[in-house]
Write a protein that holds these residues in place. Structure first.
Motif, mmCIF file in Angstrom:
data_model
loop_
_atom_site.group_PDB
_atom_site.id
_atom_site.type_symbol
_atom_site.label_atom_id
_atom_site.label_comp_id
_atom_site.label_asym_id
_atom_site.label_seq_id
_atom_site.Cartn_x
_atom_site.Cartn_y
_atom_site.Cartn_z
ATOM 1 N N ILE A 72 0.847 -1.208 0.000
ATOM 2 C CA ILE A 72 0.000 0.000 0.000
ATOM 3 C C ILE A 72 0.877 1.251 0.000
ATOM 4 N N VAL A 73 1.883 1.267 0.890
ATOM 5 C CA VAL A 73 2.793 2.417 0.959
ATOM 6 C C VAL A 73 3.580 2.557 -0.338
ATOM 7 N N LEU A 123 11.550 5.290 3.050
ATOM 8 C CA LEU A 123 11.762 5.113 4.485
ATOM 9 C C LEU A 123 10.539 4.476 5.143
ATOM 10 N N LEU A 124 9.343 4.904 4.734
ATOM 11 C CA LEU A 124 8.117 4.336 5.297
ATOM 12 C C LEU A 124 7.966 2.864 4.930
ATOM 13 N N GLU A 125 8.353 2.513 3.700
ATOM 14 C CA GLU A 125 8.298 1.094 3.294
ATOM 15 C C GLU A 125 9.117 0.235 4.250
ATOM 16 N N LEU A 126 10.337 0.685 4.532
ATOM 17 C CA LEU A 126 11.215 -0.070 5.424
ATOM 18 C C LEU A 126 10.661 -0.097 6.845
ATOM 19 N N VAL A 132 5.778 -3.927 11.877
ATOM 20 C CA VAL A 132 4.792 -5.016 11.869
ATOM 21 C C VAL A 132 5.426 -6.321 12.339
ATOM 22 N N TRP A 133 6.620 -6.623 11.845
ATOM 23 C CA TRP A 133 7.273 -7.865 12.249
ATOM 24 C C TRP A 133 7.676 -7.840 13.720
ATOM 25 N N PHE A 134 8.107 -6.694 14.204
ATOM 26 C CA PHE A 134 8.452 -6.600 15.633
ATOM 27 C C PHE A 134 7.208 -6.842 16.487
ATOM 28 N N ALA A 135 6.091 -6.233 16.086
ATOM 29 C CA ALA A 135 4.844 -6.435 16.838
ATOM 30 C C ALA A 135 4.404 -7.887 16.778
ATOM 31 N N GLY A 136 4.524 -8.526 15.609
ATOM 32 C CA GLY A 136 4.133 -9.922 15.468
ATOM 33 C C GLY A 136 4.976 -10.849 16.330
ATOM 34 N N ILE A 137 6.290 -10.618 16.341
ATOM 35 C CA ILE A 137 7.180 -11.455 17.145
ATOM 36 C C ILE A 137 6.887 -11.277 18.634
#
Length: 343
Positions: A103-104, A126-129, A135-140
């Motif tokens: 989306i970004v 920068l927003l893509e990265l 998201v991955w940090f929150a998921g982990i």
């Protein structure tokens, strides 16, 4: 072969077949999405395609291990509901990360293309990265919570790492937001002639960290964006490239002031009519400024069509002044030193 092992393998093979069918369906959906005008279907299909296939295989393996009692007792924890929930969280994180990233990437760059300069594109990159990492940090972290692992040390470590990064990169961050402010505030754009501190030249690049200008003598000067946003900037290109030049003129004492002003006016109007450098509006003005130490001082205010022809403007006026003063017998003074010797 043990019956349980046989049925477990059969379950996994069935999962692989279902995943293969899902792959065929996903490919068909991808081709169909390419034929539609909207990008949303492309984004959704790309986000769920691979994670769903991997999820089907992972769940089939989990079912095979749990249903047919082939896991040794010491590894029985692998069959708990927490592990299955962790698989669900992992797949959901994968889908959310891909979805938000696309989306970004698609809509962010589409918006950035409508603006001048490359600052918006860099912000989108920068927003893509950042989206992927967040998201991955929150998921982990959710997986750790599901597995009843204390996440306080991880959060504290992330906070310390973030603080250290912020302190180390404060100039980078300051320059980044400085570039964003320049773009949003439209202080100047690529191609404008500006003056920053003691630097005077044309803007060639507005980057995320710095702005580069090409000086009049062809040198490239790189200026940090935070220096520009915290200081004064003179933009000669906005709102109008037209600029007023001030030209001082001196004549000798004893000259007829009224006549000198008339001659200067004639010279200026001749330059306006017979060259392409000058603007007739606003009209030029001439003033008798002061009685100098050894000369009468006049000043010409004349408007040029552009800011980048100062030498041409001065040359057009000065050549005509020299020629006309010589013809009219008006003396241009020069420094003289009188020495008297006593006997």
């Amino acid at each position: 072969m043990d019956d349980n092992l046989f049925f477990a393998i059969l379950t996994i093979v069935a999962g692989l077949i279902v995943a293969g069918i899902a792959r065929i369906i996903v490919r068909w959906l991808e081709k169909y999405a390419e034929t539609t005008e909207t990008k949303w279907d492309d984004i959704i299909v790309a986000a769920i395609g691979t994670p769903v296939q991997v999820g089907i295989v992972a769940i089939s393996v989990y079912i095979a291990l749990k249903s047919f009692d082939i896991v040794p007792a010491q590894y029985a924890w692998l069959l708990s509901g927490k592990v299955l929930n962790s698989i669900y969280i992992l797949i959901a994180t994968w889908i959310a990360s891909s979805l938000l990233h696309d989306i970004v990437r698609i809509y962010g760059h589409a918006l950035a293309e409508k603006t001048q300069g490359d600052t918006d594109d860099r912000i989108v990159d920068l927003l893509e990265l950042a989206v992927r990492y967040v998201v991955w940090f929150a998921g982990i972290m959710l997986i750790f919570v599901n597995l009843e692992i204390n996440i306080t040390p991880f959060l504290a470590g992330a906070g310390i790492a973030g603080l250290a990064f912020a302190l180390a990169a404060q100039d980078l961050i300051s320059n980044f937001f400085g570039g964003a402010i320049i773009t949003v505030d439209k202080t100047f754009k690529v191609g404008d002639r500006i003056e920053v501190d003691s630097y005077y030249g044309d803007v060639t690049v507005i980057g995320t960290r710095s702005t580069r200008i090409r000086t009049i003598d062809g040198k490239i000067v790189t200026i940090p964006n935070n220096k520009i946003t915290s200081g004064s900037v003179v933009n000669y290109s906005e709102p109008d490239p037209k600029i007023r030049y001030t030209l001082p003129i001196t004549v000798a004492y004893g000259s007829d002031v009224v006549r000198v002003k008339k001659v200067i006016f004639d010279v200026v109007h001749d330059a306006i009519q017979n060259t392409d450098y000058f603007a007739s509006d606003p009209a030029p003005t001439v003033f008798f400024r002061e009685f100098g130490d050894s000369s009468l001082k006049f000043v010409i205010y004349v408007w040029a069509k552009a800011y980048n022809i100062p030498d041409e403007v001065k040359d057009a006026i000065n050549v005509r002044i020299a020629s006309r003063f010589a013809a009219e017998g008006i003396e241009i003074p020069f420094p003289q030193l009188e020495v008297r010797m006593k006997k």
